[in-house]
Write an enzyme that holds these catalytic residues in place. Sequence first.
Site, PDB file in Angstrom:
ATOM      1  CG  HIS A  57      -1.925   0.962   1.323  1.00  0.00           C
ATOM      2  ND1 HIS A  57      -2.924   0.949   0.489  1.00  0.00           N
ATOM      3  CD2 HIS A  57      -2.002   2.070   2.058  1.00  0.00           C
ATOM      4  CE1 HIS A  57      -3.824   2.082   0.487  1.00  0.00           C
ATOM      5  NE2 HIS A  57      -3.199   2.910   1.408  1.00  0.00           N
ATOM      6  CE1 TYR A 122      -5.551  10.834  -2.938  1.00  0.00           C
ATOM      7  CE2 TYR A 122      -5.067   8.743  -2.209  1.00  0.00           C
ATOM      8  CZ  TYR A 122      -4.833   9.934  -2.012  1.00  0.00           C
ATOM      9  OH  TYR A 122      -4.373  10.660  -0.859  1.00  0.00           O
ATOM     10  CG  HIS A 269      -5.584   1.572   7.075  1.00  0.00           C
ATOM     11  ND1 HIS A 269      -4.252   1.952   7.357  1.00  0.00           N
ATOM     12  CD2 HIS A 269      -5.826   2.379   6.171  1.00  0.00           C
ATOM     13  CE1 HIS A 269      -3.590   2.696   6.471  1.00  0.00           C
ATOM     14  NE2 HIS A 269      -4.739   3.121   5.659  1.00  0.00           N
ATOM     15  CG  ASP A 320      -1.022   4.400   4.176  1.00  0.00           C
ATOM     16  OD1 ASP A 320      -1.594   5.210   3.187  1.00  0.00           O
ATOM     17  OD2 ASP A 320      -1.621   4.485   5.221  1.00  0.00           O
TER      18      ASP A 320
HETATM   19 ZN   LIG Z   1      -3.697   4.814   2.215  1.00  0.00          ZN
END
Ligand SMILES: [Zn+2]
Length: 453
Positions: A57, A122, A269, A320
Amino acid sequence: MKNQTFFANNALLASGWCSKVRVEVCDGVISTITVNGDKQATDIELEVLLPGMPNLHSHAFQRGMAGLAERRGASADSFWTWREVMYRFLQVLTPDDLRIIASMAYIEMLESGFTRVGEFHYLHHAIAGQQYQNPAEMSLQLLTAAEQTGLNMTLLPVFYAHAGFGGLAPEAGQARFIHNIDSYQTLLSELRPIVAAQQGAVLGMAPHSLRAVTAAELNALLPLNDGPLHIHIAEQQKEVDACIQWSGMRPVQWLAEHVSLDARWCLVHATHVSEQEIVAMQQANLVAGLCPITEANLGDGIFPLPEFIANGGCYGVGSDSNVCIDAIEELRLLEYGQRLARQSRNVATTQANSATGDSLWLAAVEGGAQALGVPAGLAVGAAADMVSLTNRHQAAPLFATDNLLNNLIFCAANNLIDNVWVNGKLVVEHGQHPLREQLQTQFARTLTRILRQ
Ligand SMILES: [Zn+2]
Protein backbone atom coordinates in the site's frame (compact mmCIF):
# COMPACT_ATOMS: atom_id res chain seq x y z
CA MET A 1 15.88 -16.42 -22.80
CA LYS A 2 18.19 -15.07 -20.14
CA ASN A 3 19.38 -17.48 -17.46
CA GLN A 4 21.18 -16.79 -14.22
CA THR A 5 21.83 -18.93 -11.19
CA PHE A 6 22.29 -17.78 -7.61
CA PHE A 7 23.89 -19.91 -4.91
CA ALA A 8 23.03 -18.89 -1.35
CA ASN A 9 24.69 -20.46 1.66
CA ASN A 10 21.46 -19.60 3.52
CA ALA A 11 18.12 -18.78 1.96
CA LEU A 12 14.69 -18.20 3.47
CA LEU A 13 12.16 -20.37 1.62
CA ALA A 14 8.47 -20.60 2.57
CA SER A 15 9.30 -23.66 4.69
CA GLY A 16 12.04 -21.78 6.60
CA TRP A 17 15.81 -21.50 6.38
CA CYS A 18 17.64 -23.83 4.00
CA SER A 19 21.36 -24.24 3.25
CA LYS A 20 23.25 -24.32 -0.03
CA VAL A 21 20.30 -23.20 -2.08
CA ARG A 22 20.67 -22.90 -5.87
CA VAL A 23 18.07 -20.59 -7.41
CA GLU A 24 17.86 -20.78 -11.19
CA VAL A 25 16.22 -17.82 -12.89
CA CYS A 26 14.92 -17.78 -16.44
CA ASP A 27 13.64 -14.50 -17.92
CA GLY A 28 13.23 -13.01 -14.47
CA VAL A 29 11.21 -15.92 -13.06
CA ILE A 30 12.50 -18.58 -10.66
CA SER A 31 12.58 -21.85 -12.65
CA THR A 32 14.28 -24.25 -10.23
CA ILE A 33 15.23 -24.31 -6.57
CA THR A 34 17.68 -26.91 -5.27
CA VAL A 35 18.38 -27.27 -1.56
CA ASN A 36 21.75 -28.72 -0.46
CA GLY A 37 23.03 -28.18 -3.98
CA ASP A 38 26.59 -27.85 -5.26
CA LYS A 39 27.87 -24.47 -6.32
CA GLN A 40 28.75 -24.21 -9.98
CA ALA A 41 31.52 -21.98 -11.32
CA THR A 42 29.14 -19.47 -12.94
CA ASP A 43 26.76 -19.15 -9.96
CA ILE A 44 26.42 -15.80 -8.22
CA GLU A 45 27.39 -16.70 -4.65
CA LEU A 46 25.70 -15.05 -1.67
CA GLU A 47 25.81 -15.59 2.08
CA VAL A 48 22.15 -14.83 2.85
CA LEU A 49 19.21 -14.58 0.45
CA LEU A 50 15.73 -13.37 1.41
CA PRO A 51 12.59 -13.04 -0.66
CA GLY A 52 11.99 -9.36 -1.46
CA MET A 53 9.27 -7.69 0.57
CA PRO A 54 6.04 -6.62 -1.17
CA ASN A 55 4.88 -3.13 -0.22
CA LEU A 56 1.14 -3.60 -0.49
CA HIS A 57 0.00 0.00 0.00
CA SER A 58 1.58 3.23 -1.20
CA HIS A 59 0.48 6.71 -2.22
CA ALA A 60 3.76 7.68 -3.89
CA PHE A 61 3.02 11.43 -4.15
CA GLN A 62 2.74 11.68 -0.37
CA ARG A 63 6.52 11.13 -0.16
CA GLY A 64 6.72 14.79 -1.18
CA MET A 65 4.88 15.98 1.92
CA ALA A 66 6.78 13.79 4.38
CA GLY A 67 7.67 15.89 7.39
CA LEU A 68 5.36 18.78 6.50
CA ALA A 69 2.57 17.82 8.87
CA GLU A 70 4.67 17.22 12.00
CA ARG A 71 3.80 20.55 13.58
CA ARG A 72 1.01 21.26 16.00
CA GLY A 73 -1.92 23.23 14.59
CA ALA A 74 -4.34 25.59 16.35
CA SER A 75 -6.53 22.73 17.62
CA ALA A 76 -5.76 19.11 18.44
CA ASP A 77 -4.22 17.43 15.40
CA SER A 78 -5.58 14.24 13.89
CA PHE A 79 -5.72 12.26 10.66
CA TRP A 80 -8.23 14.82 9.42
CA THR A 81 -5.90 17.82 9.89
CA TRP A 82 -3.12 15.83 8.16
CA ARG A 83 -5.53 15.32 5.27
CA GLU A 84 -5.92 19.11 4.96
CA VAL A 85 -2.14 19.44 4.42
CA MET A 86 -2.31 16.67 1.82
CA TYR A 87 -5.13 18.42 -0.05
CA ARG A 88 -3.17 21.71 -0.14
CA PHE A 89 -0.14 19.86 -1.52
CA LEU A 90 -2.31 18.45 -4.30
CA GLN A 91 -3.16 21.92 -5.58
CA VAL A 92 0.22 22.21 -7.29
CA LEU A 93 1.45 18.75 -8.35
CA THR A 94 2.07 18.26 -12.10
CA PRO A 95 2.59 14.93 -13.92
CA ASP A 96 6.37 15.53 -14.00
CA ASP A 97 6.35 16.28 -10.26
CA LEU A 98 4.49 13.05 -9.61
CA ARG A 99 7.02 11.00 -11.62
CA ILE A 100 10.00 12.56 -9.84
CA ILE A 101 8.52 12.18 -6.35
CA ALA A 102 7.42 8.60 -7.10
CA SER A 103 10.88 7.73 -8.48
CA MET A 104 12.48 8.99 -5.26
CA ALA A 105 10.02 6.96 -3.20
CA TYR A 106 10.59 3.83 -5.31
CA ILE A 107 14.38 4.10 -5.00
CA GLU A 108 13.99 4.28 -1.23
CA MET A 109 11.64 1.30 -1.30
CA LEU A 110 14.14 -0.79 -3.28
CA GLU A 111 17.04 0.19 -1.04
CA SER A 112 15.02 -0.85 2.02
CA GLY A 113 14.16 -4.30 0.65
CA PHE A 114 10.78 -3.71 -0.99
CA THR A 115 10.64 -5.27 -4.47
CA ARG A 116 7.01 -4.63 -5.50
CA VAL A 117 4.69 -1.77 -4.75
CA GLY A 118 0.90 -1.71 -4.64
CA GLU A 119 0.25 1.83 -5.80
CA PHE A 120 -3.17 2.91 -4.52
CA HIS A 121 -3.46 5.70 -7.02
CA TYR A 122 -6.19 8.33 -6.75
CA LEU A 123 -4.51 11.47 -8.11
CA HIS A 124 -5.99 11.11 -11.60
CA HIS A 125 -6.83 14.57 -12.92
CA ALA A 126 -5.34 18.00 -13.55
CA ILE A 127 -5.24 20.65 -10.84
CA ALA A 128 -8.75 22.04 -11.35
CA GLY A 129 -10.16 18.53 -11.72
CA GLN A 130 -10.35 18.44 -15.52
CA GLN A 131 -9.27 15.24 -17.29
CA TYR A 132 -5.84 15.17 -18.89
CA GLN A 133 -5.83 14.62 -22.64
CA ASN A 134 -4.83 11.07 -21.82
CA PRO A 135 -7.06 10.07 -18.88
CA ALA A 136 -4.30 7.68 -17.74
CA GLU A 137 -1.65 10.45 -17.67
CA MET A 138 -0.91 10.26 -13.94
CA SER A 139 -1.02 6.45 -13.88
CA LEU A 140 1.52 6.42 -16.71
CA GLN A 141 3.88 8.62 -14.68
CA LEU A 142 3.76 6.05 -11.87
CA LEU A 143 4.31 3.12 -14.23
CA THR A 144 7.26 4.98 -15.77
CA ALA A 145 8.74 5.71 -12.33
CA ALA A 146 8.45 2.00 -11.47
CA GLU A 147 9.96 0.88 -14.76
CA GLN A 148 12.87 3.35 -14.64
CA THR A 149 13.78 2.51 -11.06
CA GLY A 150 13.24 -1.24 -11.57
CA LEU A 151 10.46 -1.78 -9.03
CA ASN A 152 7.62 -4.18 -9.80
CA MET A 153 4.22 -2.53 -9.65
CA THR A 154 0.68 -3.62 -8.96
CA LEU A 155 -1.25 -0.56 -10.06
CA LEU A 156 -4.50 -0.03 -8.18
CA PRO A 157 -6.36 2.83 -9.87
CA VAL A 158 -8.76 4.24 -7.33
CA PHE A 159 -12.46 4.75 -7.84
CA TYR A 160 -13.41 7.81 -5.81
CA ALA A 161 -16.79 9.50 -6.25
CA HIS A 162 -18.07 10.93 -2.94
CA ALA A 163 -17.07 12.91 0.13
CA GLY A 164 -18.82 10.85 2.77
CA PHE A 165 -21.09 7.92 3.60
CA GLY A 166 -24.37 7.88 1.69
CA GLY A 167 -23.02 9.31 -1.58
CA LEU A 168 -22.27 12.90 -0.48
CA ALA A 169 -21.15 15.20 -3.30
CA PRO A 170 -17.35 15.51 -3.49
CA GLU A 171 -15.58 18.50 -1.92
CA ALA A 172 -13.47 20.97 -3.92
CA GLY A 173 -10.23 19.48 -2.50
CA GLN A 174 -11.17 16.11 -4.01
CA ALA A 175 -11.58 17.31 -7.63
CA ARG A 176 -8.44 15.53 -8.85
CA PHE A 177 -9.69 12.13 -7.63
CA ILE A 178 -13.21 11.90 -8.99
CA HIS A 179 -14.53 9.29 -11.44
CA ASN A 180 -17.88 7.92 -12.42
CA ILE A 181 -18.22 4.31 -13.56
CA ASP A 182 -17.91 5.23 -17.26
CA SER A 183 -14.80 7.36 -16.89
CA TYR A 184 -13.24 4.74 -14.61
CA GLN A 185 -13.92 2.04 -17.20
CA THR A 186 -12.18 4.20 -19.83
CA LEU A 187 -9.18 4.53 -17.50
CA LEU A 188 -8.98 0.74 -17.08
CA SER A 189 -9.18 0.24 -20.87
CA GLU A 190 -6.31 2.69 -21.41
CA LEU A 191 -4.21 1.00 -18.75
CA ARG A 192 -4.79 -2.65 -19.60
CA PRO A 193 -2.44 -2.95 -22.64
CA ILE A 194 0.22 -0.72 -21.05
CA VAL A 195 0.30 -2.75 -17.84
CA ALA A 196 0.35 -5.99 -19.86
CA ALA A 197 3.44 -4.76 -21.76
CA GLN A 198 5.43 -3.81 -18.64
CA GLN A 199 7.40 -6.67 -17.09
CA GLY A 200 6.06 -7.58 -13.66
CA ALA A 201 3.17 -5.12 -13.75
CA VAL A 202 -0.29 -6.15 -12.54
CA LEU A 203 -3.57 -4.22 -12.77
CA GLY A 204 -6.02 -4.24 -9.88
CA MET A 205 -8.78 -1.93 -8.68
CA ALA A 206 -9.34 0.11 -5.55
CA PRO A 207 -12.69 1.50 -4.48
CA HIS A 208 -11.21 4.21 -2.21
CA SER A 209 -13.30 3.66 0.92
CA LEU A 210 -16.92 3.28 1.96
CA ARG A 211 -16.93 7.07 2.30
CA ALA A 212 -16.13 7.50 -1.40
CA VAL A 213 -18.23 4.81 -3.12
CA THR A 214 -21.89 3.80 -2.87
CA ALA A 215 -23.20 0.23 -2.79
CA ALA A 216 -24.48 0.58 -6.36
CA GLU A 217 -21.11 1.86 -7.59
CA LEU A 218 -19.29 -0.92 -5.78
CA ASN A 219 -21.43 -3.54 -7.49
CA ALA A 220 -20.93 -1.90 -10.88
CA LEU A 221 -17.19 -1.75 -10.31
CA LEU A 222 -16.38 -5.28 -9.23
CA PRO A 223 -16.95 -7.04 -12.60
CA LEU A 224 -14.71 -4.57 -14.48
CA ASN A 225 -11.40 -6.32 -13.74
CA ASP A 226 -10.31 -9.66 -12.30
CA GLY A 227 -7.12 -8.59 -10.44
CA PRO A 228 -6.61 -7.61 -6.80
CA LEU A 229 -9.18 -5.46 -4.98
CA HIS A 230 -8.06 -3.00 -2.32
CA ILE A 231 -10.06 -0.67 -0.11
CA HIS A 232 -9.25 1.65 2.81
CA ILE A 233 -11.38 0.54 5.72
CA ALA A 234 -11.89 1.21 9.45
CA GLU A 235 -8.68 3.24 9.73
CA GLN A 236 -10.11 5.73 12.20
CA GLN A 237 -12.67 5.37 14.99
CA LYS A 238 -14.42 8.47 13.65
CA GLU A 239 -14.93 6.64 10.34
CA VAL A 240 -16.37 3.61 12.15
CA ASP A 241 -18.77 5.83 14.12
CA ALA A 242 -19.91 7.61 10.95
CA CYS A 243 -20.46 4.27 9.20
CA ILE A 244 -22.59 3.00 12.09
CA GLN A 245 -24.58 6.21 12.10
CA TRP A 246 -25.18 5.94 8.36
CA SER A 247 -25.87 2.21 8.02
CA GLY A 248 -26.21 0.71 11.50
CA MET A 249 -23.21 -1.43 10.65
CA ARG A 250 -19.46 -1.28 11.20
CA PRO A 251 -17.38 -0.83 8.00
CA VAL A 252 -16.03 -4.39 7.56
CA GLN A 253 -19.42 -5.78 8.57
CA TRP A 254 -21.07 -3.58 5.92
CA LEU A 255 -18.59 -4.66 3.27
CA ALA A 256 -19.01 -8.36 4.11
CA GLU A 257 -22.79 -8.00 3.75
CA HIS A 258 -22.67 -6.13 0.43
CA VAL A 259 -19.96 -7.88 -1.59
CA SER A 260 -18.60 -11.39 -1.77
CA LEU A 261 -15.30 -11.05 0.10
CA ASP A 262 -12.59 -13.47 -1.05
CA ALA A 263 -8.83 -13.85 -1.44
CA ARG A 264 -8.68 -11.08 -4.08
CA TRP A 265 -9.42 -8.50 -1.38
CA CYS A 266 -6.98 -6.51 0.68
CA LEU A 267 -8.57 -4.51 3.49
CA VAL A 268 -6.13 -1.68 4.07
CA HIS A 269 -5.76 -0.76 7.77
CA ALA A 270 -8.86 -2.53 9.15
CA THR A 271 -7.59 -1.05 12.42
CA HIS A 272 -10.91 -0.99 14.24
CA VAL A 273 -12.59 -4.39 13.82
CA SER A 274 -14.85 -6.42 16.08
CA GLU A 275 -14.48 -10.14 16.83
CA GLN A 276 -17.17 -10.92 14.25
CA GLU A 277 -15.44 -8.80 11.64
CA ILE A 278 -12.14 -10.62 12.30
CA VAL A 279 -13.91 -13.94 11.70
CA ALA A 280 -15.43 -12.63 8.43
CA MET A 281 -11.97 -11.53 7.26
CA GLN A 282 -10.39 -14.89 8.16
CA GLN A 283 -13.16 -16.85 6.45
CA ALA A 284 -12.73 -14.84 3.26
CA ASN A 285 -8.98 -15.65 3.19
CA LEU A 286 -8.37 -12.00 2.41
CA VAL A 287 -5.33 -9.95 3.39
CA ALA A 288 -5.22 -7.30 6.12
CA GLY A 289 -3.06 -4.50 4.71
CA LEU A 290 -1.22 -3.07 7.72
CA CYS A 291 0.84 0.13 7.52
CA PRO A 292 2.42 0.40 10.99
CA ILE A 293 4.57 3.52 10.41
CA THR A 294 1.76 5.53 8.83
CA GLU A 295 -0.85 4.24 11.28
CA ALA A 296 1.42 5.38 14.13
CA ASN A 297 2.15 8.69 12.41
CA LEU A 298 -1.54 9.43 11.87
CA GLY A 299 -2.65 8.19 15.28
CA ASP A 300 -4.98 5.56 13.83
CA GLY A 301 -4.89 2.88 16.51
CA ILE A 302 -3.60 -0.69 16.65
CA PHE A 303 -4.88 -3.65 14.64
CA PRO A 304 -5.77 -6.76 16.72
CA LEU A 305 -2.96 -8.84 15.21
CA PRO A 306 -2.85 -11.88 17.55
CA GLU A 307 -6.61 -12.44 17.34
CA PHE A 308 -6.38 -12.18 13.56
CA ILE A 309 -3.40 -14.52 13.05
CA ALA A 310 -4.58 -17.05 15.66
CA ASN A 311 -6.87 -18.67 13.08
CA GLY A 312 -4.66 -18.18 10.06
CA GLY A 313 -5.44 -14.56 9.18
CA CYS A 314 -3.16 -13.30 6.43
CA TYR A 315 -1.43 -9.89 6.51
CA GLY A 316 1.14 -7.82 4.68
CA VAL A 317 2.69 -4.39 5.19
CA GLY A 318 2.57 -1.14 3.27
CA SER A 319 4.39 2.18 3.45
CA ASP A 320 1.14 4.11 2.77
CA SER A 321 1.93 7.82 3.34
CA ASN A 322 5.65 7.17 2.74
CA VAL A 323 6.52 9.43 5.68
CA CYS A 324 9.42 6.99 6.29
CA ILE A 325 10.16 4.24 3.79
CA ASP A 326 11.67 1.20 5.45
CA ALA A 327 10.52 -2.41 5.07
CA ILE A 328 12.32 -3.55 8.22
CA GLU A 329 10.98 -0.68 10.33
CA GLU A 330 7.40 -1.56 9.26
CA LEU A 331 7.87 -5.07 10.69
CA ARG A 332 9.62 -3.82 13.83
CA LEU A 333 6.89 -1.30 14.57
CA LEU A 334 4.15 -3.83 13.82
CA GLU A 335 5.50 -6.07 16.57
CA TYR A 336 6.41 -3.24 18.97
CA GLY A 337 2.97 -1.61 18.72
CA GLN A 338 1.44 -4.89 19.84
CA ARG A 339 3.95 -5.30 22.69
CA LEU A 340 3.28 -1.78 23.99
CA ALA A 341 -0.49 -2.11 23.80
CA ARG A 342 -0.63 -5.58 25.36
CA GLN A 343 2.32 -5.53 27.76
CA SER A 344 3.41 -8.73 26.09
CA ARG A 345 6.28 -9.99 23.88
CA ASN A 346 6.74 -11.96 20.62
CA VAL A 347 3.15 -11.36 19.56
CA ALA A 348 3.51 -11.90 15.80
CA THR A 349 4.30 -15.57 16.10
CA THR A 350 1.84 -18.28 16.99
CA GLN A 351 4.34 -21.13 17.43
CA ALA A 352 6.41 -21.85 20.53
CA ASN A 353 10.13 -21.29 20.01
CA SER A 354 9.76 -19.90 16.52
CA ALA A 355 11.70 -16.75 15.68
CA THR A 356 9.47 -13.69 15.60
CA GLY A 357 11.64 -12.16 12.86
CA ASP A 358 11.10 -15.19 10.58
CA SER A 359 7.35 -15.17 11.29
CA LEU A 360 7.06 -11.47 10.44
CA TRP A 361 9.10 -11.65 7.24
CA LEU A 362 7.45 -14.79 5.85
CA ALA A 363 3.91 -13.71 6.73
CA ALA A 364 4.37 -10.28 5.16
CA VAL A 365 5.94 -11.77 2.02
CA GLU A 366 3.09 -14.23 1.59
CA GLY A 367 0.29 -11.81 2.44
CA GLY A 368 1.83 -9.00 0.42
CA ALA A 369 2.19 -11.18 -2.67
CA GLN A 370 -1.39 -12.42 -2.38
CA ALA A 371 -2.66 -8.87 -2.02
CA LEU A 372 -0.69 -7.77 -5.08
CA GLY A 373 -1.79 -10.69 -7.28
CA VAL A 374 1.53 -12.52 -7.73
CA PRO A 375 3.15 -15.78 -6.53
CA ALA A 376 5.00 -15.37 -3.21
CA GLY A 377 8.58 -15.63 -2.08
CA LEU A 378 11.53 -17.73 -3.21
CA ALA A 379 9.51 -20.35 -5.08
CA VAL A 380 9.34 -21.83 -8.56
CA GLY A 381 7.10 -19.66 -10.73
CA ALA A 382 7.59 -16.51 -8.65
CA ALA A 383 9.50 -13.48 -9.93
CA ALA A 384 13.16 -13.47 -8.87
CA ASP A 385 12.59 -10.58 -6.42
CA MET A 386 15.36 -11.10 -3.89
CA VAL A 387 17.44 -9.36 -1.25
CA SER A 388 20.92 -10.27 -0.01
CA LEU A 389 22.37 -9.08 3.29
CA THR A 390 25.82 -7.91 4.25
CA ASN A 391 27.55 -8.54 7.54
CA ARG A 392 29.94 -5.65 7.26
CA HIS A 393 28.22 -3.25 9.67
CA GLN A 394 27.20 -5.77 12.27
CA ALA A 395 29.12 -6.58 15.42
CA ALA A 396 27.01 -9.63 16.28
CA PRO A 397 27.25 -12.79 14.16
CA LEU A 398 24.32 -12.06 11.88
CA PHE A 399 24.55 -15.20 9.83
CA ALA A 400 23.44 -17.79 12.37
CA THR A 401 20.11 -18.30 10.66
CA ASP A 402 18.10 -19.30 13.72
CA ASN A 403 18.42 -15.71 14.92
CA LEU A 404 19.22 -13.85 11.73
CA LEU A 405 15.93 -12.05 11.11
CA ASN A 406 15.51 -11.34 14.81
CA ASN A 407 18.85 -9.53 14.58
CA LEU A 408 17.91 -7.77 11.39
CA ILE A 409 14.50 -6.58 12.57
CA PHE A 410 15.07 -5.87 16.24
CA CYS A 411 18.79 -5.18 16.70
CA ALA A 412 20.36 -3.93 13.51
CA ALA A 413 20.80 -0.49 12.07
CA ASN A 414 18.95 -0.45 8.76
CA ASN A 415 22.00 -0.72 6.56
CA LEU A 416 22.38 -4.46 6.22
CA ILE A 417 20.61 -4.69 2.86
CA ASP A 418 23.33 -5.37 0.31
CA ASN A 419 21.96 -6.26 -3.15
CA VAL A 420 18.39 -6.26 -4.40
CA TRP A 421 17.16 -7.98 -7.54
CA VAL A 422 13.78 -7.49 -9.21
CA ASN A 423 12.81 -9.96 -11.94
CA GLY A 424 16.38 -11.28 -11.61
CA LYS A 425 17.85 -7.87 -12.46
CA LEU A 426 20.25 -6.21 -10.02
CA VAL A 427 18.63 -2.90 -9.02
CA VAL A 428 20.44 -2.06 -5.75
CA GLU A 429 24.13 -2.79 -5.36
CA HIS A 430 25.83 -2.58 -1.95
CA GLY A 431 22.83 -0.74 -0.53
CA GLN A 432 22.56 1.96 -3.17
CA HIS A 433 20.41 2.46 -6.22
CA PRO A 434 22.36 3.77 -9.24
CA LEU A 435 19.82 6.60 -9.82
CA ARG A 436 19.79 7.80 -6.20
CA GLU A 437 22.06 10.84 -6.60
CA GLN A 438 20.40 12.00 -9.79
CA LEU A 439 16.93 11.64 -8.31
CA GLN A 440 17.84 13.35 -5.05
CA THR A 441 18.81 16.45 -7.00
CA GLN A 442 15.61 16.42 -9.07
CA PHE A 443 13.50 15.68 -6.00
CA ALA A 444 15.02 18.57 -4.03
CA ARG A 445 14.48 20.96 -6.93
CA THR A 446 10.85 19.82 -7.32
CA LEU A 447 10.07 20.12 -3.61
CA THR A 448 11.69 23.56 -3.38
CA ARG A 449 9.49 24.80 -6.21
CA ILE A 450 6.31 23.24 -4.81
CA LEU A 451 6.83 24.65 -1.33
CA ARG A 452 7.43 28.13 -2.72
CA GLN A 453 4.08 28.10 -4.56
ZN1 LIG B 1 -3.77 4.76 2.15
